[in-house]
Design a protein around this motif. Sequence first.
Motif, PDB file in Angstrom:
ATOM      1  N   MET A 119      34.717  25.437  44.973  1.00  0.00           N
ATOM      2  CA  MET A 119      35.142  26.903  43.832  1.00  0.00           C
ATOM      3  C   MET A 119      36.426  25.714  43.521  1.00  0.00           C
ATOM      4  SD  MET A 119      35.934  29.745  43.342  1.00  0.00           S
ATOM      5  CE  MET A 119      34.613  30.619  45.318  1.00  0.00           C
ATOM      6  N   ILE A 120      36.370  26.093  41.418  1.00  0.00           N
ATOM      7  CA  ILE A 120      36.926  25.798  40.835  1.00  0.00           C
ATOM      8  C   ILE A 120      38.850  26.938  41.283  1.00  0.00           C
ATOM      9  CG2 ILE A 120      37.575  25.392  38.541  1.00  0.00           C
ATOM     10  CD1 ILE A 120      34.948  24.331  38.149  1.00  0.00           C
ATOM     11  N   GLU A 121      39.336  26.465  41.418  1.00  0.00           N
ATOM     12  CA  GLU A 121      40.040  28.112  41.776  1.00  0.00           C
ATOM     13  C   GLU A 121      40.878  28.309  40.973  1.00  0.00           C
ATOM     14  OE1 GLU A 121      40.756  29.222  44.812  1.00  0.00           O
ATOM     15  OE2 GLU A 121      39.103  29.355  45.892  1.00  0.00           O
ATOM     16  N   TRP A 122      41.538  26.902  40.057  1.00  0.00           N
ATOM     17  CA  TRP A 122      42.279  27.405  38.764  1.00  0.00           C
ATOM     18  C   TRP A 122      42.480  28.976  38.401  1.00  0.00           C
ATOM     19  CZ3 TRP A 122      39.828  26.040  34.769  1.00  0.00           C
ATOM     20  CH2 TRP A 122      39.188  25.313  33.782  1.00  0.00           C
ATOM     21  N   LEU A 123      40.550  28.954  37.787  1.00  0.00           N
ATOM     22  CA  LEU A 123      39.133  29.092  36.901  1.00  0.00           C
ATOM     23  C   LEU A 123      39.490  30.222  37.172  1.00  0.00           C
ATOM     24  CD1 LEU A 123      37.584  29.321  34.952  1.00  0.00           C
ATOM     25  CD2 LEU A 123      35.731  28.825  35.664  1.00  0.00           C
ATOM     26  N   VAL A 124      39.195  30.135  38.411  1.00  0.00           N
ATOM     27  CA  VAL A 124      39.127  31.898  39.834  1.00  0.00           C
ATOM     28  C   VAL A 124      40.984  32.672  39.471  1.00  0.00           C
ATOM     29  CG1 VAL A 124      38.725  33.288  41.691  1.00  0.00           C
ATOM     30  CG2 VAL A 124      37.507  31.057  40.993  1.00  0.00           C
ATOM     31  N   GLU A 125      41.452  32.116  39.232  1.00  0.00           N
ATOM     32  CA  GLU A 125      42.820  32.423  39.329  1.00  0.00           C
ATOM     33  C   GLU A 125      43.012  33.588  38.127  1.00  0.00           C
ATOM     34  OE1 GLU A 125      47.827  30.314  39.998  1.00  0.00           O
ATOM     35  OE2 GLU A 125      46.477  29.768  40.951  1.00  0.00           O
ATOM     36  N   ALA A 126      42.734  32.171  37.123  1.00  0.00           N
ATOM     37  CA  ALA A 126      43.065  32.596  35.815  1.00  0.00           C
ATOM     38  C   ALA A 126      41.895  34.029  34.790  1.00  0.00           C
ATOM     39  CB  ALA A 126      42.718  31.236  34.759  1.00  0.00           C
ATOM     40  N   ARG A 127      41.041  33.432  35.690  1.00  0.00           N
ATOM     41  CA  ARG A 127      40.591  35.110  35.389  1.00  0.00           C
ATOM     42  C   ARG A 127      41.107  36.126  35.974  1.00  0.00           C
ATOM     43  NH1 ARG A 127      36.797  37.408  39.045  1.00  0.00           N
ATOM     44  NH2 ARG A 127      36.308  35.459  39.856  1.00  0.00           N
ATOM     45  N   LYS A 128      41.790  36.270  37.357  1.00  0.00           N
ATOM     46  CA  LYS A 128      42.148  37.485  38.172  1.00  0.00           C
ATOM     47  C   LYS A 128      43.572  37.828  36.979  1.00  0.00           C
ATOM     48  CE  LYS A 128      40.091  36.457  42.624  1.00  0.00           C
ATOM     49  NZ  LYS A 128      39.956  36.669  43.646  1.00  0.00           N
ATOM     50  N   LYS A 129      44.031  36.757  37.391  1.00  0.00           N
ATOM     51  CA  LYS A 129      45.201  37.101  36.513  1.00  0.00           C
ATOM     52  C   LYS A 129      44.926  37.498  34.727  1.00  0.00           C
ATOM     53  CE  LYS A 129      48.999  34.091  36.193  1.00  0.00           C
ATOM     54  NZ  LYS A 129      49.606  33.446  36.151  1.00  0.00           N
ATOM     55  N   LYS A 130      43.999  37.579  34.052  1.00  0.00           N
ATOM     56  CA  LYS A 130      43.735  37.996  32.953  1.00  0.00           C
ATOM     57  C   LYS A 130      43.048  39.707  33.526  1.00  0.00           C
ATOM     58  CE  LYS A 130      44.841  36.260  29.693  1.00  0.00           C
ATOM     59  NZ  LYS A 130      45.391  36.401  28.357  1.00  0.00           N
ATOM     60  N   GLY A 131      42.937  39.783  34.812  1.00  0.00           N
ATOM     61  CA  GLY A 131      41.526  41.370  34.918  1.00  0.00           C
ATOM     62  C   GLY A 131      40.553  41.449  35.451  1.00  0.00           C
ATOM     63  N   TYR A 132      39.900  40.215  34.998  1.00  0.00           N
ATOM     64  CA  TYR A 132      38.337  40.532  34.841  1.00  0.00           C
ATOM     65  C   TYR A 132      37.419  40.172  35.638  1.00  0.00           C
ATOM     66  CZ  TYR A 132      39.610  39.291  29.496  1.00  0.00           C
ATOM     67  OH  TYR A 132      39.802  39.392  27.989  1.00  0.00           O
ATOM     68  N   THR A 133      36.544  41.100  35.837  1.00  0.00           N
ATOM     69  CA  THR A 133      35.663  40.715  37.012  1.00  0.00           C
ATOM     70  C   THR A 133      34.992  39.928  36.365  1.00  0.00           C
ATOM     71  OG1 THR A 133      33.867  42.026  36.380  1.00  0.00           O
ATOM     72  CG2 THR A 133      35.596  42.887  37.766  1.00  0.00           C
ATOM     73  N   GLN A 134      33.699  38.898  37.547  1.00  0.00           N
ATOM     74  CA  GLN A 134      32.534  37.974  36.625  1.00  0.00           C
ATOM     75  C   GLN A 134      32.462  38.421  35.344  1.00  0.00           C
ATOM     76  OE1 GLN A 134      31.151  35.370  39.437  1.00  0.00           O
ATOM     77  NE2 GLN A 134      32.642  34.436  40.340  1.00  0.00           N
TER      78      GLN A 134
END
Length: 71
Positions: A1-16
Amino acid sequence: MIEWLVEARKKKGYTQVELARRVKISQPSYNAIEAGKSSPKPETAIRIGKELGLPWVKFYEEDNDDEQGID
């Protein structure tokens, strides 16, 4: 899991699904990138980076699959 990518996506409020649509790839393809199972093509990395406000080269750094947060 690329945590920094997950964190950045969630910070922007996007789902996958939303992010995949915005960067013009399928959700399964995006999931594989986020899971660390595949690396994006440079043009895809650029689009993801622009959407999330990240440097696109971060995808190709050696420590891209660690569990550290965004610097």
